[in-house]
Write a protein that holds these residues in place. Structure first.
Motif, short mmCIF file in Angstrom:
data_model
loop_
_atom_site.label_atom_id
_atom_site.label_comp_id
_atom_site.label_asym_id
_atom_site.label_seq_id
_atom_site.Cartn_x
_atom_site.Cartn_y
_atom_site.Cartn_z
N PHE A 151 -0.61 -4.92 -3.98
CA PHE A 151 -2.02 -5.06 -4.41
C PHE A 151 -1.63 -4.94 -6.33
O PHE A 151 -0.67 -3.87 -6.34
N ILE A 196 -6.44 -6.92 -5.22
CA ILE A 196 -5.80 -7.41 -3.78
C ILE A 196 -5.93 -8.13 -3.54
O ILE A 196 -6.65 -9.56 -3.80
N ARG A 245 0.81 -1.04 -0.27
CA ARG A 245 -0.02 -0.15 -0.17
C ARG A 245 0.72 1.44 0.39
O ARG A 245 0.45 1.85 -0.68
#
Length: 143
Positions: A128, A50, A28
């Motif tokens: 991610f 994700i 992130r």
């Protein structure tokens, strides 16, 4: 297409990537930097989702995504890149916190529940995934 990332993204961005099969993901904390650099070098952002990427398994929270709309007819490449950056980041801002994602992962995947029970810090494996589009091919890079 993995080669889009390897051909276009600078090494300082690729070095932070976590490879999951043929997909690239980032933590992130690096997400916005990756998006900004991709657009700076002329890549459009397709989006992504994700994952928890552990050495012995991957769990995807496919219901959380940050996909962008396709390139519009007549949309110039620079505007497309800038628009997809904004769309992706706007959606990413609404993604739950890492702690909430871990809780969701444990709730939805026995694999993650079992890892958590033995003390694995699942936040360390949260990534991610991002897909890009380039002007040379104008093809989606998630094939």
């Amino acid at each position: 297409m993995t080669e889009i990332k390897e051909k276009y993204l600078p090494s300082e961005i690729l070095q932070k990537a976590i490879v999951s099969g043929k997909e690239y993901g980032w933590k992130r904390a690096d997400f916005k930097k990756v998006i900004d650099k991709a657009v700076e070098i002329g890549l459009g952002i397709i989006g992504g989702q994700i994952q928890f990427k552990l050495p012995d398994g991957t769990c995807e929270l496919y219901w959380h995504k940050y996909d962008t709309r396709d390139r519009k007819s007549g949309e110039n490449w620079k505007n497309y890149c800038l628009r997809t950056r904004k769309e992706c980041l706007n959606q990413f801002e609404n993604i739950p916190t890492d702690k909430e994602l871990v809780e969701e992962g444990i709730k939805n995947f026995d694999f993650l529940k079992n890892k958590s029970k033995i003390g694995i810090q699942l936040e360390e494996y949260l990534i991610f995934i991002l897909y890009f589009n380039n002007s040379e091919t104008d093809l989606n890079s998630n094939e």
